[in-house]
Write a protein that holds these residues in place. Structure first.
Motif, mmCIF file in Angstrom:
data_model
loop_
_atom_site.group_PDB
_atom_site.id
_atom_site.type_symbol
_atom_site.label_atom_id
_atom_site.label_comp_id
_atom_site.label_asym_id
_atom_site.label_seq_id
_atom_site.Cartn_x
_atom_site.Cartn_y
_atom_site.Cartn_z
ATOM 1 N N ASP A 1 0.828 -1.199 0.000
ATOM 2 C CA ASP A 1 0.000 0.000 0.000
ATOM 3 C C ASP A 1 0.868 1.257 0.000
ATOM 4 O O ASP A 1 0.559 2.236 -0.685
ATOM 5 C CB ASP A 1 -0.927 -0.006 1.216
ATOM 6 C CG ASP A 1 -1.874 1.187 1.220
ATOM 7 O OD1 ASP A 1 -2.791 1.211 0.374
ATOM 8 O OD2 ASP A 1 -1.698 2.095 2.047
ATOM 9 N N GLU A 2 1.983 1.221 0.748
ATOM 10 C CA GLU A 2 2.883 2.375 0.792
ATOM 11 C C GLU A 2 3.531 2.606 -0.567
ATOM 12 O O GLU A 2 3.695 3.749 -1.013
ATOM 13 C CB GLU A 2 3.950 2.145 1.872
ATOM 14 C CG GLU A 2 4.860 3.341 2.125
ATOM 15 C CD GLU A 2 6.094 3.327 1.248
ATOM 16 O OE1 GLU A 2 6.643 4.406 0.980
ATOM 17 O OE2 GLU A 2 6.490 2.221 0.821
ATOM 18 N N GLU A 3 3.897 1.529 -1.265
ATOM 19 C CA GLU A 3 4.494 1.670 -2.594
ATOM 20 C C GLU A 3 3.471 2.158 -3.611
ATOM 21 O O GLU A 3 3.818 2.917 -4.528
ATOM 22 C CB GLU A 3 5.081 0.335 -3.023
ATOM 23 C CG GLU A 3 6.312 -0.072 -2.224
ATOM 24 C CD GLU A 3 6.755 -1.484 -2.537
ATOM 25 O OE1 GLU A 3 7.951 -1.780 -2.353
ATOM 26 O OE2 GLU A 3 5.911 -2.311 -2.955
ATOM 27 N N MET A 4 2.223 1.742 -3.476
ATOM 28 C CA MET A 4 1.174 2.249 -4.359
ATOM 29 C C MET A 4 1.035 3.756 -4.212
ATOM 30 O O MET A 4 0.881 4.488 -5.199
ATOM 31 C CB MET A 4 -0.151 1.559 -4.034
ATOM 32 C CG MET A 4 -0.204 0.087 -4.386
ATOM 33 S SD MET A 4 -0.465 -0.217 -6.144
ATOM 34 C CE MET A 4 -2.178 0.275 -6.290
ATOM 35 N N GLY A 5 1.078 4.242 -2.984
ATOM 36 C CA GLY A 5 0.998 5.676 -2.775
ATOM 37 C C GLY A 5 2.210 6.406 -3.301
ATOM 38 O O GLY A 5 2.109 7.550 -3.773
ATOM 39 N N ARG A 6 3.389 5.766 -3.238
ATOM 40 C CA ARG A 6 4.609 6.407 -3.710
ATOM 41 C C ARG A 6 4.586 6.639 -5.213
ATOM 42 O O ARG A 6 5.124 7.629 -5.704
ATOM 43 C CB ARG A 6 5.814 5.542 -3.339
ATOM 44 C CG ARG A 6 7.154 6.258 -3.429
ATOM 45 C CD ARG A 6 8.284 5.298 -3.180
ATOM 46 N NE ARG A 6 8.143 4.588 -1.920
ATOM 47 C CZ ARG A 6 8.855 3.530 -1.594
ATOM 48 N NH1 ARG A 6 9.750 3.039 -2.441
ATOM 49 N NH2 ARG A 6 8.676 2.933 -0.433
ATOM 50 N N VAL A 7 3.957 5.728 -5.962
ATOM 51 C CA VAL A 7 3.885 5.894 -7.417
ATOM 52 C C VAL A 7 2.568 6.518 -7.861
ATOM 53 O O VAL A 7 2.334 6.692 -9.063
ATOM 54 C CB VAL A 7 4.088 4.544 -8.126
ATOM 55 C CG1 VAL A 7 5.457 3.984 -7.823
ATOM 56 C CG2 VAL A 7 3.011 3.543 -7.725
ATOM 57 N N GLY A 8 1.689 6.844 -6.915
ATOM 58 C CA GLY A 8 0.453 7.541 -7.245
ATOM 59 C C GLY A 8 -0.593 6.688 -7.914
ATOM 60 O O GLY A 8 -1.316 7.171 -8.797
#
Length: 423
Positions: A225-232
């Motif tokens: 989930d954190e990586e999804m937010g990092r790439v938008g």
């Protein structure tokens, strides 16, 4: 005795005078100033923080899969009479190309029988139509108006028409079966494997081989989930003309050489995996065997690749070495001239092998300590040695004498510190 005393008296007087003079000189000699050297602190390495812009990326891994892959199977039974020379493992095929052909004599005979049935049904329908017309004329001549459908031969006529439709359907079915003796490729691509050969008898649904399309390949990338937010990326993302997904760089070694290909994320899974609690992002590469290849080297299905997903850009963040980060959000700052250590809390934005990027808590140019320190505390005495980008070591904490070092001595001590740090 008097003569001996007369001889020793001058010597005794001279000795007394010399001793008294020496004692007087020692008493009148100015006392030297005592130079007390301050206790030297722990020598530590530090690197200067720098202001930069950060482009967030996410690293993932996955296996290349074709977007379309099917098992080639016949819809009818028969003996294989032809196999395309391109229908081999690794062969290139074109859309509409005949891959396998079955013996068609039985199906041609079925067409002849079906044509005969159609002709018989047409003759019967024509006879029933004529008889129905005669029956209606006879009823009119007799003046009978209230007649049953059977007297007008309507059921017989409907049956003849249905028989003709059935015969035509049987003819179409026989023609369709004849057409199905040729197994064709529904798309252009490559052959993954072949399981049949010339002369083999096959049944409906039996696997003849596996082919896949070469227009698009996909890679499933599991992201947190954190990586999804990092790439938008949202949870249920689907690329449109107005909203394109982030770019992806695929990397892998092929034949001992590093290769890379450029793709893009086109969609994400609609649900979170219950086993891994990760979200799958689908990255796509178009024409992997043509324009999408790396100097003619394709990103072939089955290849395991590393993927770097480009994320959002963050402006004006401070980068420090990753080793300068203590725990989650602490950094040790070295005050070079004062020779003191300061512990600060920072707001970490991102961290990878290139460094730790923070948005607050440290200013550009300040020295972030990278050496391990046990039991560190604010105000701790240290000797700061800055490590420059080219590897040169420069002491930032000169040794102090009476709290007011002379420039020459300070420079000499600084030089000595650097030599000690280098060792």
């Amino acid at each position: 005795m008097k003569r001996i005393l007369a001889l020793l008296m001058p010597v005794i007087v001279l000795a007394v005078l010399v001793a008294g003079g020496f004692f007087l000189m020692q008493m009148l000699k100015p006392q030297p100033e005592k130079a007390e050297e301050q206790a030297r602190g722990l020598s530590v390495f530090a690197e200067a923080a720098e202001l930069t812009d950060l482009e967030l990326t996410v690293s993932a891994q996955g296996e290349v899969q074709p977007q379309r892959q099917i098992i080639v199977a016949p819809q009818i039974s028969g003996r294989i009479s032809f196999v395309s020379p391109d229908f081999i493992d690794g062969g290139f095929i074109r859309e509409g190309q005949v891959l396998v052909r079955l013996e068609a004599e039985d199906y041609r005979l079925a067409i002849v029988r079906a044509q005969s049935g159609v002709a018989s049904a047409e003759q019967r329908l024509a006879r029933e139509e004529a008889e129905a017309e005669l029956a209606i004329q006879d009823l009119e001549e007799l003046g009978i108006t209230n007649t049953s459908p059977l007297a007008r031969r309507e059921p017989q006529l409907a049956e003849a028409r249905a028989s003709l439709d059935s015969a035509k359907a049987q003819l179409a079915d026989a023609q369709l079966a004849l057409n199905r003796t040729a197994v064709t490729a529904p798309f252009s691509g490559r052959v993954r494997e072949r399981n049949a050969d010339l002369g083999q008898f096959v049944s409906p649904g039996q696997a003849l081989g596996t082919i896949f399309a070469t227009d698009v390949v996909e890679v499933s990338l599991p992201l947190s989930d954190e990586e999804m937010g990092r790439v938008g990326l949202p949870l249920a993302f689907a690329e449109t003309k107005s909203t394109q997904g982030p770019d992806v760089i695929f990397k892998a070694n092929v034949a001992g050489q590093p290769r890379q290909w450029n793709g893009r994320i086109v969609r994400t899974s609609a649900a979170i995996s219950p086993q891994t609690r990760l979200i799958t992002a689908i990255a796509e590469l178009r024409d992997p065997y043509g324009t999408g290849s790396d100097n003619g080297v394709p990103m072939a299905p089955g290849l395991f690749v590393n993927a770097e997903v480009e994320g959002e850009q963050v402006q004006n963040v401070v980068r420090v070495p990753r080793s300068a980060l203590r725990g989650v959000d602490e950094i040790y700052i070295g005050d070079g001239p004062a020779g003191k250590l300061e512990i600060r809390e920072v707001e970490l934005v991102f961290s990878d092998e290139t460094g730790a990027y923070v948005s607050s808590g440290i200013e550009p140019g300040e020295l972030a300590i990278v050496s391990p320190i046990q039991a560190a505390f604010d105000g701790m005495n240290i000797q700061v040695v800055e490590r420059m980008p080219d590897g040169e070591l420069i002491s930032r904490t000169p040794r102090k004498i009476d709290a007011e070092p002379e420039s020459a001595d300070g420079a000499a001590l600084a030089s000595g510190d650097v030599e000690g740090a280098s060792q």
